[in-house]
Structures are given as C-alpha cells and as structure tokens.
Design an enzyme around this catalytic site. Structure first.
Site, PDB file in Angstrom:
ATOM      1  N   ASP A 166     117.728  46.459  80.414  1.00 32.92           N
ATOM      2  CA  ASP A 166     116.670  47.849  79.221  1.00 32.92           C
ATOM      3  C   ASP A 166     115.797  47.923  78.993  1.00 32.92           C
ATOM      4  O   ASP A 166     115.552  47.556  77.851  1.00 32.92           O
ATOM      5  CB  ASP A 166     118.541  48.400  78.515  1.00 32.92           C
ATOM      6  CG  ASP A 166     119.809  48.525  78.841  1.00 32.92           C
ATOM      7  OD1 ASP A 166     119.715  49.103  80.170  1.00 32.92           O
ATOM      8  OD2 ASP A 166     120.345  48.653  78.780  1.00 32.92           O
ATOM      9  N   HIS A 298     130.424  47.746  72.457  1.00 36.66           N
ATOM     10  CA  HIS A 298     130.414  47.476  74.401  1.00 36.66           C
ATOM     11  C   HIS A 298     131.617  46.402  74.770  1.00 36.66           C
ATOM     12  O   HIS A 298     131.928  45.355  75.040  1.00 36.66           O
ATOM     13  CB  HIS A 298     129.016  47.294  74.722  1.00 36.66           C
ATOM     14  CG  HIS A 298     128.238  47.379  74.975  1.00 36.66           C
ATOM     15  ND1 HIS A 298     127.362  48.669  72.965  1.00 36.66           N
ATOM     16  CD2 HIS A 298     127.324  48.890  75.300  1.00 36.66           C
ATOM     17  CE1 HIS A 298     126.382  48.667  73.319  1.00 36.66           C
ATOM     18  NE2 HIS A 298     126.553  48.912  75.064  1.00 36.66           N
ATOM     19  N   VAL A 328     124.805  44.721  74.612  1.00 29.08           N
ATOM     20  CA  VAL A 328     125.533  44.776  73.830  1.00 29.08           C
ATOM     21  C   VAL A 328     124.910  45.035  72.449  1.00 29.08           C
ATOM     22  O   VAL A 328     125.351  45.765  71.408  1.00 29.08           O
ATOM     23  CB  VAL A 328     126.561  43.284  73.659  1.00 29.08           C
ATOM     24  CG1 VAL A 328     126.995  43.581  72.152  1.00 29.08           C
ATOM     25  CG2 VAL A 328     127.342  43.216  74.463  1.00 29.08           C
ATOM     26  N   HIS A 329     123.473  45.026  71.894  1.00 26.83           N
ATOM     27  CA  HIS A 329     122.486  45.236  71.002  1.00 26.83           C
ATOM     28  C   HIS A 329     123.193  44.135  69.992  1.00 26.83           C
ATOM     29  O   HIS A 329     123.382  45.390  68.610  1.00 26.83           O
ATOM     30  CB  HIS A 329     122.581  46.792  70.321  1.00 26.83           C
ATOM     31  CG  HIS A 329     121.912  47.432  71.598  1.00 26.83           C
ATOM     32  ND1 HIS A 329     121.523  48.574  71.514  1.00 26.83           N
ATOM     33  CD2 HIS A 329     121.979  47.455  73.137  1.00 26.83           C
ATOM     34  CE1 HIS A 329     120.403  49.442  72.480  1.00 26.83           C
ATOM     35  NE2 HIS A 329     121.133  47.980  73.313  1.00 26.83           N
TER      36      HIS A 329
END
Length: 341
Positions: A166, A298, A328-329
C-alpha cells in the site's frame, strides 16, 4: 513463527520543489539480489527516451556513467511521465558510499546525492527500516523524516527500507503516483527501498494488472523474469517478499495467488527449501495482509483468513522466523503462533 503487523497512513497530495532547470523527479533506489548491483529509477515530464546515470566514489568525480531508456504507460486513460530505469553494476558491497546524479542535457541533472551499497550477506547487526501503508499525508512525511534521521544517526550497517505494501493510495487516480514518487524521494533517493504490494495496488488499474506499480518500482527477478514476488539476502536475513494479490484474484475472500501448484507457491516452497541457514539464519516473510490480528477495523475474515489457509503451513514447515505485514493501520505484534496457538 513470529509475527508483526503494523502501521499505516491515509492520503493527501504533496508537491516537491525542484530547480526550474531540472525536470528530473521521483528518484528511487532498490537493492538487487546480487549485492554488487543497485536499481535506479526516476521520472521526467518529457518525451526524451534516454537519460544517463553518473556515479563515482567522490561527489566531485562521477567518473562512471551509463545510459538508461525511458518509457511511458497509460492507466485509466492517463499517461505517465517518462519513466527511466537502469542498474548500476559491479559496486563494492559493505555499505560503501557512492555518489550519483541522473538526467541528461535535455532534462538537466539531479543534485548529486549519495547512497550506501548493499551491506553484504552474512554481515551482522544490520538495521532495516520497515513501514507499510505509507500514503502521502503529513503523517507520511513525518514518518519519512524520522526514518531519514534514524538512518543518518545509524552507527552500524544499514539494509535500507522494506515496505509491506500500500504505497501511493492512488486508487486509479494515476497522477497521485507522481506526487507519491516525489514524497518518497526524500528517502528513496539515498536509502534503497524494497517493496511488496497491497490491496491498493491491486485495484489501482481496471484489469488488476499492477500497471503503475510494475512500471515505477524495481525488484530482483525470479529465474530471470520480473514477478510480483521475489526474495533476497541481506545481512543475516533471507527476505521472502510474497504477493498476496494477483490479477487472478477476483475477491478479497479468496486467495488464488498462492494456491497449491501456482507459480508463486511453487517458487515459495523451492525458495524456502533452499535457504542456507548457516549464512542467513533468520528468514523473514513479508506480505501485506495479516492473518493474526485483533483490530476490528480490518477483520481476518476478509483477506487474512484466505492468506492464512494458503501460506501458514508452508511458513511453519520451513520455520520462518518472522512475518511482517501492514494493511491494518495500527501496530500490533504477537509471540510465536501457529493455528492461533
């Protein structure tokens, strides 16, 4: 097996100022699997099809040079700038410092910068900078600034940057790849960066063929061919860069990219079976979507569960020591785990 799942950022465009006489931008370096080689890429809004890479051991004596070719692509109706890619060969490994500049008389030449060569295979105490889901927000810039400062203060050998996927968050808006390229240049122009891809690269083009990613980022080949997956050795680590996304993937609830008998699964099993633990005692797998994750934003019921079913037994069989993922940040890590035990 160990697992670490981590961090991310959102998205915002950020421009990057350059000298008006120089139109070279988006400079990035990547280590090859051969420690004596280094990939170089850069861009320019131009129709010039060739450019040069100048390099040497002194900023005032760039005594070596070679020509690189440029090409453009069209994604979702938008044409990219000219993208130049080449490879510096026969470097001296061991974090030897070289200096370089890229461009041409027509494009102008970028300011002279430096890089450190591959730390070498078998080298102890190598530091790697890991991030995922970088994007191009103010948080992204802060992350890069911290990384650059840490690299500058590093006293031991550096293995460069490893991204868990990403990257730009362009999501089909191709000019955002250009702004991302200029954001990341602050680090990637002097700290080589190895990448894998995530879901935002997967749906970036309408036919899921990773057009922009493959045109803009280099990685070591597999049996002489460019693939979405690859491996390399650095320091005491064998890195396995696994692609959890592919053109055949039609849903986040499936994982055809790593099905038994597929080219990637065949390669993965062969690659792990051939690791020489006397040289690289640590084996680290890198892929975007985690399958050990307690973050409800997520859940593992989407990409995570199919990924687990596809790779967990293989990673356990070959005693992979660590997994690095993004998606997942949020930062989370686990102890050794297999089948959630």
């Amino acid at each position: 097996m160990w697992a670490i799942y981590a961090w991310g950022a959102g998205l915002l465009c950020l421009s990057f100022g350059v000298n008006a006489e120089v139109i070279v931008e988006q400079v990035a370096l990547t280590y090859d699997s051969n420690p004596a080689n280094l990939f170089v890429s850069f861009a320019a809004f131009s129709d010039e099809q060739t450019a040069k890479v100048l390099y040497g051991l002194s900023p005032n004596k760039l005594t070596e040079s070679f020509e690189v070719s440029g090409s453009k692509y069209t994604n979702n109706g938008v044409t990219s700038p000219m993208l130049y890619r080449g490879q510096i060969t026969n470097l001296q490994p061991g974090n030897k410092r070289y200096f370089y500049s890229v461009g041409s008389d027509a494009l102008g030449f970028s300011p002279v910068q430096s890089f450190k060569t591959h730390p070498g295979v078998g080298t102890k105490d190598v530091t790697f900078h890991i991030f995922g889901d970088l994007g191009q927000t103010n948080n992204s810039v802060a992350t890069l600034n911290e990384l650059i400062a840490y690299e500058a203060a590093l006293r031991g050998p550096s293995g460069g940057i490893v991204s868990t996927g990403d990257l730009s968050y362009a999501n089909g808006d191709d000019p955002l790849w250009n702004t991302f390229g200029n954001v990341i240049t602050a680090a990637s122009a002097h700290i080589p960066m190895s990448t894998t891809l995530g879901n935002h690269e997967w749906f970036d083009s309408k036919n899921y063929d990773f057009t922009a990613y493959k045109a803009r980022f280099n990685n070591p080949t597999v049996d002489g061919k460019r693939e979405l997956y690859y491996s390399f050795d650095s320091g005491l680590v064998h890195f396995v860069m696994i692609s959890g996304y592919c053109q055949e993937m039609s849903s986040i609830y499936t994982q055809p990219c790593l099905a038994e008998g597929t080219p990637q699964m065949n390669w993965l099993q062969k690659d792990l079976a051939n690791v020489d633990r006397s040289v690289t005692p640590w084996v680290v797998a890198v892929f975007h979507q985690p399958y050990v994750n307690s973050n409800l934003a997520h859940t593992i019921d989407t990409e995570g569960k199919p990924m687990q079913e596809a790779v967990e037994d293989v990673l356990n069989q070959y005693k992979v020591d660590l997994v690095l993922s993004g998606h997942v940040h949020a930062y989370e890590r686990s102890c050794q785990v297999y089948k959630y035990k």
